[in-house]
Scaffold this motif. Structure first.
Motif, mmCIF file in Angstrom:
data_model
loop_
_atom_site.group_PDB
_atom_site.id
_atom_site.type_symbol
_atom_site.label_atom_id
_atom_site.label_comp_id
_atom_site.label_asym_id
_atom_site.label_seq_id
_atom_site.Cartn_x
_atom_site.Cartn_y
_atom_site.Cartn_z
ATOM 1 N N PHE A 184 63.205 14.997 -86.887
ATOM 2 C CA PHE A 184 62.292 14.449 -85.881
ATOM 3 C C PHE A 184 61.747 15.554 -84.985
ATOM 4 C CE2 PHE A 184 61.651 12.868 -81.559
ATOM 5 C CZ PHE A 184 60.708 11.878 -81.779
ATOM 6 N N VAL A 185 62.616 16.433 -84.507
ATOM 7 C CA VAL A 185 62.170 17.508 -83.622
ATOM 8 C C VAL A 185 61.236 18.463 -84.356
ATOM 9 C CG1 VAL A 185 62.959 19.467 -82.264
ATOM 10 C CG2 VAL A 185 64.215 17.325 -82.184
ATOM 11 N N SER A 186 61.519 18.724 -85.621
ATOM 12 C CA SER A 186 60.666 19.636 -86.389
ATOM 13 C C SER A 186 59.276 19.065 -86.598
ATOM 14 C CB SER A 186 61.324 19.939 -87.742
ATOM 15 O OG SER A 186 62.584 20.552 -87.559
ATOM 16 N N LEU A 187 59.195 17.767 -86.904
ATOM 17 C CA LEU A 187 57.900 17.161 -87.197
ATOM 18 C C LEU A 187 57.128 16.783 -85.944
ATOM 19 C CD1 LEU A 187 58.838 14.866 -90.219
ATOM 20 C CD2 LEU A 187 57.716 17.093 -90.269
ATOM 21 N N MET A 188 57.827 16.333 -84.910
ATOM 22 C CA MET A 188 57.143 15.816 -83.725
ATOM 23 C C MET A 188 57.005 16.834 -82.598
ATOM 24 S SD MET A 188 56.272 12.722 -84.455
ATOM 25 C CE MET A 188 55.892 12.062 -82.837
ATOM 26 N N LEU A 189 57.727 17.932 -82.642
ATOM 27 C CA LEU A 189 57.638 18.930 -81.573
ATOM 28 C C LEU A 189 57.252 20.302 -82.109
ATOM 29 C CD1 LEU A 189 58.003 19.588 -78.561
ATOM 30 C CD2 LEU A 189 60.402 20.109 -79.063
ATOM 31 N N SER A 190 58.064 20.859 -82.969
ATOM 32 C CA SER A 190 57.814 22.219 -83.450
ATOM 33 C C SER A 190 56.595 22.293 -84.357
ATOM 34 C CB SER A 190 59.057 22.735 -84.188
ATOM 35 O OG SER A 190 60.180 22.729 -83.349
ATOM 36 N N GLY A 191 56.403 21.303 -85.206
ATOM 37 C CA GLY A 191 55.290 21.336 -86.149
ATOM 38 C C GLY A 191 53.924 21.443 -85.480
ATOM 39 N N PRO A 192 53.577 20.545 -84.553
ATOM 40 C CA PRO A 192 52.275 20.667 -83.876
ATOM 41 C C PRO A 192 52.111 21.966 -83.096
ATOM 42 C CG PRO A 192 53.169 18.460 -83.580
ATOM 43 C CD PRO A 192 54.249 19.277 -84.212
ATOM 44 N N LEU A 193 53.181 22.450 -82.462
ATOM 45 C CA LEU A 193 53.069 23.701 -81.713
ATOM 46 C C LEU A 193 52.850 24.893 -82.641
ATOM 47 C CD1 LEU A 193 55.857 23.195 -79.020
ATOM 48 C CD2 LEU A 193 53.391 22.911 -78.765
ATOM 49 N N LEU A 194 53.520 24.911 -83.774
ATOM 50 C CA LEU A 194 53.289 25.985 -84.741
ATOM 51 C C LEU A 194 51.876 25.912 -85.311
ATOM 52 C CD1 LEU A 194 56.696 26.007 -86.646
ATOM 53 C CD2 LEU A 194 55.852 27.683 -85.015
ATOM 54 N N PHE A 195 51.354 24.709 -85.487
ATOM 55 C CA PHE A 195 49.966 24.571 -85.942
ATOM 56 C C PHE A 195 48.996 25.147 -84.913
ATOM 57 C CE2 PHE A 195 46.007 22.108 -86.010
ATOM 58 C CZ PHE A 195 45.567 22.388 -87.304
ATOM 59 N N LEU A 196 49.254 24.913 -83.621
ATOM 60 C CA LEU A 196 48.401 25.488 -82.578
ATOM 61 C C LEU A 196 48.496 27.015 -82.582
ATOM 62 C CD1 LEU A 196 48.968 23.056 -79.560
ATOM 63 C CD2 LEU A 196 46.967 23.228 -81.040
ATOM 64 N N SER A 197 49.677 27.547 -82.796
ATOM 65 C CA SER A 197 49.828 29.000 -82.871
ATOM 66 C C SER A 197 49.038 29.574 -84.044
ATOM 67 C CB SER A 197 51.306 29.368 -83.007
ATOM 68 O OG SER A 197 52.049 28.874 -81.925
ATOM 69 N N PHE A 198 49.088 28.898 -85.170
ATOM 70 C CA PHE A 198 48.320 29.330 -86.334
ATOM 71 C C PHE A 198 46.821 29.246 -86.066
ATOM 72 C CE2 PHE A 198 46.392 28.380 -90.526
ATOM 73 C CZ PHE A 198 46.726 29.558 -91.181
ATOM 74 N N PHE A 199 46.403 28.216 -85.364
ATOM 75 C CA PHE A 199 44.999 28.070 -84.998
ATOM 76 C C PHE A 199 44.555 29.198 -84.067
ATOM 77 C CE2 PHE A 199 41.696 26.143 -82.241
ATOM 78 C CZ PHE A 199 40.741 25.893 -83.216
ATOM 79 N N MET A 200 45.404 29.552 -83.106
ATOM 80 C CA MET A 200 45.078 30.664 -82.210
ATOM 81 C C MET A 200 45.026 31.989 -82.972
ATOM 82 S SD MET A 200 47.280 29.700 -78.792
ATOM 83 C CE MET A 200 46.607 31.092 -77.883
ATOM 84 N N LEU A 201 45.909 32.165 -83.937
ATOM 85 C CA LEU A 201 45.889 33.386 -84.744
ATOM 86 C C LEU A 201 44.578 33.496 -85.529
ATOM 87 C CD1 LEU A 201 47.319 35.880 -85.858
ATOM 88 C CD2 LEU A 201 48.378 34.413 -87.583
ATOM 89 N N ILE A 202 44.130 32.393 -86.091
ATOM 90 C CA ILE A 202 42.844 32.406 -86.807
ATOM 91 C C ILE A 202 41.710 32.749 -85.853
ATOM 92 C CG2 ILE A 202 41.192 30.949 -88.044
ATOM 93 C CD1 ILE A 202 43.535 29.473 -89.260
ATOM 94 N N ALA A 203 41.762 32.212 -84.629
ATOM 95 C CA ALA A 203 40.719 32.533 -83.647
ATOM 96 C C ALA A 203 40.747 34.014 -83.289
ATOM 97 C CB ALA A 203 40.916 31.673 -82.397
#
Length: 252
Positions: A184-203
């Protein structure tokens, strides 16, 4: 044999044993010996096909005339074990999710999306997404690094947050979402935050590519300007030399 047939057999066998218990109880209350109804009992056993022995034996086998009705009622019930057998059959017939879609649907069904804890978590992600977009478009390098640092700290602390939630979930949630594996913590907390980090890296990579192209263009323009200026300087020098020679020739 299907689950319905097994359940039907259990119900029939239980009904027959309950009937025998009632008959023996009435015989005890009337003062007759329990063995006086052997004929009827045998007929009921014939109707059941002898399957009653598969439930755990006849509870009347150890009954004698010295026992009271209270002792008999406290004896082992023929219903013991039936519920467990039925539950085991039901659980055995349940198939585990096989596809990714079935696992996702099962995860969605297990969460109560209307409870305050889940709504607060979703609101946190919404605010984080908006703030990330604002920082990428108008923020500087310092604000971006601070945001990445906060995200890294939260993701790194996910394991400890899962342990704390597993212990204190009753104070803020209606059910225990915090399993030992941390799904639950991986999918509902860490997953979205890691996606935002990846999005910032692409930017960041996109901006670096744009700056590199601009620098190359500026270098080419500067090189072309210097080359043009040098050519113009050489042309002016040659013209002045030629005009000087003509003037000296006229004077001679």
């Amino acid at each position: 044999m299907s689950l319905f047939n097994k359940l039907s057999d259990h119900v029939i066998e239980t009904s027959e044993q309950m009937l025998r218990v009632v008959e023996e109880g009435m015989a005890i209350m009337s003062g007759n010996e329990p063995g006086s109804n052997d004929g009827e009992t045998a007929s009921h056993q014939t109707m059941g096909g002898g399957a009653s022995s598969g439930i755990g034996g006849d509870p009347m086998a150890e009954f004698d005339g010295s026992q009271t009705p209270e002792d008999f009622l406290q004896a082992e019930s023929p219903l013991n074990g039936i519920a467990e057998d039925v539950l085991q059959d039901i659980m055995a017939s349940q198939a585990a999710p096989e596809s990714v879609r079935e696992n996702i649907n099962g995860f969605k069904a297990a969460i109560r999306w209307e409870e305050p804890f889940i709504l607060a978590l979703l609101a946190f992600h919404a605010i984080t997404i908006l703030f990330t977009i604002f920082v990428i478009k108008r923020g500087g390098m310092t604000s971006r690094m601070i945001l990445l640092g906060i995200i890294a700290i939260i993701v790194r602390s996910a394991e400890y947050l899962n342990q704390w939630g597993n212990t204190n979930w009753e104070s803020f949630a209606t059910q225990d979402y915090f399993d030992t594996k941390g799904i639950f913590v991986s999918l509902m907390l860490s997953g979205p935050l890691l996606f935002l980090s990846f999005f910032m890296l692409i930017a960041f990579l996109r901006e670096a590519t744009t700056l590199l192209v601009q620098v190359k263009k500026f270098e080419l323009k500067e090189k072309y300007r210097k080359t043009t200026a040098s050519k113009n300087g050489n042309g002016n020098g040659n013209g002045k030399k030629k005009s000087g020679k003509k003037n000296s020739a006229k004077q001679d």
